[in-house]
Design an enzyme around this catalytic site. Structure first.
Site, short mmCIF file in Angstrom:
data_model
loop_
_atom_site.label_atom_id
_atom_site.label_comp_id
_atom_site.label_asym_id
_atom_site.label_seq_id
_atom_site.Cartn_x
_atom_site.Cartn_y
_atom_site.Cartn_z
N PHE A 158 19.94 9.06 8.63
CA PHE A 158 18.84 9.35 7.72
C PHE A 158 18.23 8.03 7.25
O PHE A 158 18.88 6.98 7.28
CB PHE A 158 19.35 10.16 6.51
CG PHE A 158 18.63 11.47 6.32
CD1 PHE A 158 18.85 12.53 7.17
CD2 PHE A 158 17.74 11.64 5.28
CE1 PHE A 158 18.20 13.74 7.00
CE2 PHE A 158 17.09 12.85 5.09
CZ PHE A 158 17.32 13.90 5.96
N GLN B 288 7.82 10.01 -5.19
CA GLN B 288 8.04 9.78 -3.76
C GLN B 288 7.08 10.61 -2.92
O GLN B 288 6.95 11.82 -3.11
CB GLN B 288 9.47 10.15 -3.39
CG GLN B 288 9.80 9.89 -1.93
CD GLN B 288 11.29 9.99 -1.67
OE1 GLN B 288 11.79 11.07 -1.40
NE2 GLN B 288 11.99 8.88 -1.79
N HIS C 93 6.80 11.96 0.67
CA HIS C 93 7.58 12.15 1.89
C HIS C 93 6.67 11.85 3.08
O HIS C 93 5.54 12.34 3.14
CB HIS C 93 8.11 13.58 1.98
CG HIS C 93 9.21 13.74 2.97
ND1 HIS C 93 9.01 13.63 4.33
CD2 HIS C 93 10.55 13.98 2.81
CE1 HIS C 93 10.17 13.80 4.96
NE2 HIS C 93 11.11 14.00 4.06
N LEU D 112 6.97 20.60 4.14
CA LEU D 112 7.85 19.50 4.51
C LEU D 112 8.44 19.67 5.91
O LEU D 112 8.90 20.75 6.28
CB LEU D 112 9.00 19.42 3.49
CG LEU D 112 10.10 18.41 3.79
CD1 LEU D 112 9.56 16.99 3.69
CD2 LEU D 112 11.27 18.61 2.83
N GLU E 266 13.30 14.73 7.08
CA GLU E 266 13.63 13.43 7.64
C GLU E 266 14.69 13.56 8.73
O GLU E 266 14.86 12.67 9.56
CB GLU E 266 14.14 12.52 6.52
CG GLU E 266 14.13 11.05 6.82
CD GLU E 266 14.26 10.26 5.53
OE1 GLU E 266 15.31 9.64 5.34
OE2 GLU E 266 13.31 10.28 4.73
N ARG F 68 11.74 6.06 2.59
CA ARG F 68 10.52 6.87 2.59
C ARG F 68 9.31 6.14 2.03
O ARG F 68 8.20 6.31 2.54
CB ARG F 68 10.78 8.16 1.79
CG ARG F 68 11.74 9.08 2.50
CD ARG F 68 12.11 10.28 1.65
NE ARG F 68 13.02 11.15 2.38
CZ ARG F 68 13.57 12.24 1.87
NH1 ARG F 68 13.31 12.59 0.62
NH2 ARG F 68 14.39 12.99 2.59
N HIS G 64 6.51 14.61 -2.90
CA HIS G 64 7.75 15.32 -2.59
C HIS G 64 8.74 15.36 -3.74
O HIS G 64 9.37 16.38 -3.99
CB HIS G 64 8.39 14.66 -1.37
CG HIS G 64 9.68 15.28 -0.92
ND1 HIS G 64 9.78 16.61 -0.56
CD2 HIS G 64 10.93 14.75 -0.78
CE1 HIS G 64 11.04 16.88 -0.20
NE2 HIS G 64 11.74 15.77 -0.33
N ARG H 137 13.90 7.13 -3.99
CA ARG H 137 15.13 7.83 -3.63
C ARG H 137 15.36 7.80 -2.13
O ARG H 137 14.44 8.02 -1.34
CB ARG H 137 15.07 9.30 -4.10
CG ARG H 137 16.26 10.11 -3.65
CD ARG H 137 16.17 11.54 -4.14
NE ARG H 137 15.10 12.32 -3.55
CZ ARG H 137 15.14 12.85 -2.32
NH1 ARG H 137 16.18 12.63 -1.53
NH2 ARG H 137 14.13 13.59 -1.88
#
Length: 602
Positions: free
Chosen positions: A124, A245, A247, A257, A260, A291, A358, A403
Site C-alpha cells: 500500500f 486528503q 484520494h 473510490l 489504493e 496519497r 476522501h 494519512r
C-alpha cells in the site's frame, strides 16, 4: 406543533455512542462485553455506515508476506504525517495493530488467505520496510471489501453481546453541566420526529468524517460532520481541520473510490502519452507513494497538458495487465464500480480517475484513550469529563497532515477498543449519573423550532450545495492564499444563510427535509473550521499545499515551503468568534527514539 420541554422523553444509559461504524461498534463491543448498558445511535442501519465502503485493507506489521515490524510502520506513519502526527499516539497505534487484527480474525472476519493459511497482505502507498528502502506488504485484506467484512463482523459480535442499537436516530447536541462535564445528548427519532434526552455517564462520538462539505467526494451522503458540529457548538475546538486528503483514484465524473489496493496489486497511473509518470516523481515507491504526493503529481500532469480525455482533465488507471482472474479475485468491487460508474471493463481497458476528497485528518482533539481534550489555562490537553471521540471525527493525532492508506481502519479498531476499555474502567468506579442541567435541551429546542416556525426561507440543500461549491473551489489539492482568503469570506456569508433555512414540510414522521436542514448546521461548522484554519497556516505540509510559498527544490511536487520553525503545531478552531489557537506537536514517542523532521522523498 412546536417542540417543547413537556414532550421530551428521557432515558438513562451507562454509555451513549453516536455512530455505528467501525470505531463506534468496536467500542460498543468492549463495553457490552464488560456488562455495561450501552446505546448506539445511528442515522442508518449499522452495516450501512460509511466504514462499509473501505476497500483496501488494515495496516498491521504481521510480516506474513514480507519482512516487517512495528518500528517500520511507526516510521512510515510519522513520515506520512509530514511530522504533524503525535509520535506517542502513532507508536501506540502501530504496536497495537497486530493484536486488533488478530482480534478480528478470531471473531470470524473472512480475511483473504495465503497458501499457508496466514492472512493475505498487499502493498500500500507509503508503507515500506527498513525505513523507506523498499515497499512492504502490510495491508491485511478481504479482497477489496475489507471495510464491508469488518463492519459485518463487528455487528454480528455486537448482536451476540446484546448491544442496544437505536437505528435511524440523529443526535443533535451534547448536554454539558455547569462544570463543563458532558452528561448526555439530545436526539431526534426519525420515525416519529420526537425529541429525546439520553442521559449517560459517558458519551462517545464516533460519527465519522465531514467529507460532504466538498462537492466532489468519495464520502457517503450521511457524512455531514455531525459529531464535529455537536462538539463545536458545545465550545470544544476542532483540531487540524485544514488537512483534507484527496484520494488519487476517484472515478472521474462520479467521485466513487477505487481503492489504493488497485496499485497495491500492481495497477499503474498513465498520462496521455502512455507514460507511467510516477516513476519520474517517486523513483523508489512509484505509484505507491503516499496519497498527498500522488494526488499532487496527477494534478501537475493535468496542469502541464498531459491529462487524458477530450478535455485532458483526468489520468488513466491501467489494470488490464493484472489479468482477469486476479482482478475478479482481489478487486471484484473495483470491477463492478468500473462497469457501473464509468462504463469501463477494467480487465480490458484503463479507467479515468482524478484526485477526490476522501478523508479528514483533523477532528475533535483526543488522547490515546479516546478522551476529548481541550485548553484550560496553560494545559492544552485537559480532559473533558464524560466525553470521548474515536474514528474519523476525532484527532489523536496519528495522521497529522496526511494519512497513510490502511491506517484509517486501523485507527477505528485501535482507538475504538482503547476507548471502550478506558470507559469500562471509569464506569466501574463511578456509578451515579450527574444531574441534568435545567437547560439540557434548550439548544436543540431552539434549532428545531427555528425551522418549524419560519414561514419563509431558503431550501437547505441550496445552502448546502453553495457550501460544497465554495469549499471545492477554495480548498482544493493546490491552494492559493488569495483563494483561501476569499473562501473565508464566502463561508462566513453562508453561515448567515444557514440561519434562514425553512421547511416547506413540517410533518414529524420520517421528515428527511428536517434531517437535511439539521445536517447543514454541522456542515457549516466543519466548512468554516477548515477554511479559516487553512487560510491561517502560512506553509505547505502534507495535504495542505499552497502555491504562494516557495519550493525548496526544482521538483514541481516536492514539499513546498514547509516551515518547521513556525508551524510544527496543531491548529485549534473555536466556533465562537471563529477564532484560532495552537498547541505543540508531541514529537516524543512512548518507548523509542523520535523521528526527526526531514524532507519527504519516495
Amino acid at each position: 406543533m412546536s417542540y417543547t420541554k413537556n414532550n421530551i422523553t428521557k432515558r438513562k444509559f451507562d454509555v451513549v455512542i453516536i455512530g455505528a461504524g467501525g470505531s463506534g461498534m468496536r467500542a460498543s463491543l468492549q463495553l457490552s462485553r464488560a456488562g455495561l448498558n450501552v446505546a448506539v445511535l445511528s442515522k442508518v442501519f449499522p452495516t450501512r455506515s460509511h466504514t462499509v465502503a473501505a476497500q483496501g485493507g488494515i495496516g498491521a506489521s504481521l510480516g506474513n508476506m514480507s519482512e516487517d515490524n512495528w518500528h517500520y510502520h511507526f516510521y512510515d506513519t510519522v513520515k506520512g504525517s509530514d511530522w504533524l502526527g503525535d509520535q506517542d499516539a502513532i507508536e501506540f497505534m502501530c504496536r497495537q495493530a497486530p493484536e486488533v487484527v488478530y482480534d478480528l480474525e478470531h471473531m470470524g472476519m473472512p480475511f483473504d488467505r495465503n497458501p499457508d493459511g496466514t492472512i493475505y497482505q498487499r502493498p500500500f502507498g507509503g508503507h515500506t520496510a527498513n525505513y523507506g528502502e523498499k515497499p512492504v506488504q502490510r495491508a491485511c485484506a478481504a479482497a477489496d471489501r475489507t471495510g464491508h467484512a469488518m463492519l459485518h463482523t463487528l455487528y454480528q459480535q455486537n448482536v451476540k453481546a446484546r448491544t442496544s442499537f437505536f437505528v435511524e436516530w440523529m443526535a443533535l447536541d451534547l448536554i454539558r453541566d455547569a462544570e463543563g462535564d458532558v452528561v448526555g445528548v439530545t436526539a431526534l427519532e426519525m420515525e416519529t420526529g420526537e425529541l429525546h434526552i439520553l442521559e449517560a455517564r459517558t458519551v462517545l462520538l464516533a460519527t465519522g468524517g465531514a467529507g460532504r462539505i466538498f462537492a466532489a467526494s468519495t464520502n457517503a451522503f450521511i457524512n455531514t460532520g455531525d459529531g464535529l458540529g455537536m462538539a463545536a457548538r458545545a465550545g470544544i475546538p476542532l483540531q487540524d481541520m485544514e488537512f483534507w486528503q484527496f484520494h488519487p483514484t476517484g472515478v472521474a465524473g462520479a467521485g466513487v473510490l477505487l481503492t489504493e489496493g488497485c496499485r497495491g496489486e500492481g495497477a499503474i497511473l498513465m498520462n496521455s502519452n502512455g507514460e507511467r509518470f510516477m516513476e519520474r516523481y517517486a523513483p523508489t515507491l512509484k505509484d505507491l507513494a503516499p496519497r498527498d504526493f500522488v494526488s499532487r503529481c496527477m494534478d501537475q500532469e493535468i496542469k502541464e497538458g498531459r491529462g487524458c480525455g477530450p478535455n485532458k482533465d483526468y489520468i488513466l488507471l491501467k489494470l488490464d495487465h493484472l489479468g482477469a482472474e486476479t482482478i475478479h479475485k482481489r478487486l471484484p468491487s473495483v470491477y463492478e464500480i468500473g462497469v457501473n460508474f464509468a462504463n469501463v471493463d477494467i480487465t480490458k481497458e484503463p479507467i479515468p480517475v482524478v484526485p477526490t476528497i476522501h478523508y479528514q485528518m483533523g477532528g475533535i482533539p483526543t488522547n490515546i484513550h479516546g478522551q476529548v481534550v481541550t485548553q484550560q489555562g496553560s494545559d492544552d490537553r485537559a480532559v473533558v469529563n464524560g466525553l470521548y471521540a474515536v474514528g474519523e471525527c476525532s484527532c489523536v493525532s496519528v495522521h497529522g497532515a496526511n494519512r497513510l492508506g490502511t491506517n484509517s481502519l486501523l485507527d477505528l479498531l485501535v482507538f475504538g477498543r482503547a476507548a471502550g476499555n478506558h470507559i469500562a474502567e471509569y464506569n466501574n468506579r463511578s456509578k451515579a449519573h450527574k444531574p441534568l442541567p435545567a437547560d439540557a435541551a434548550d439548544r436543540s429546542l431552539e434549532r428545531l423550532n427555528r425551522l418549524d416556525n419560519a414561514s419563509t426561507g431558503e431550501y437547505s440543500q441550496d445552502v448546502a450545495n453553495d457550501i460544497r461549491a465554495a469549499m471545492q473551489l477554495h480548498a482544493g489539492v493546490f491552494r492559493t492564499q488569495a483563494s483561501m482568503d476569499e473562501g473565508v469570506a464566502k463561508i462566513a456569508a453562508l453561515r448567515s444563510r444557514v440561519g434562514s433555512i425553512a421547511l416547506k414540510d413540517q410533518s414529524k414522521i420520517f421528515n428527511t427535509a428536517r434531517i437535511e436542514a439539521l445536517e447543514v448546521d454541522n456542515l457549516i461548522e466543519c466548512a468554516q473550521a477548515t477554511i479559516v484554519s487553512a487560510a491561517a497556516r502560512k506553509e505547505c505540509r502534507g495535504a495542505h499545499t499552497v502555491d504562494d510559498y516557495e519550493r525548496p527544490t526544482d521538483d514541481p511536487v516536492a514539499p513546498m515551503g514547509r516551515d518547521d520553525a513556525n508551524w510544527m503545531k496543531h491548529t485549534l478552531w473555536y466556533s465562537e468568534g471563529s477564532r484560532l489557537s495552537y498547541k505543540s506537536v508531541n514529537l516524543k514517542p512512548l518507548t523509542v527514539d523520535s523521528v526527526p523532521p526531514k524532507v519527504r522523498t519516495f
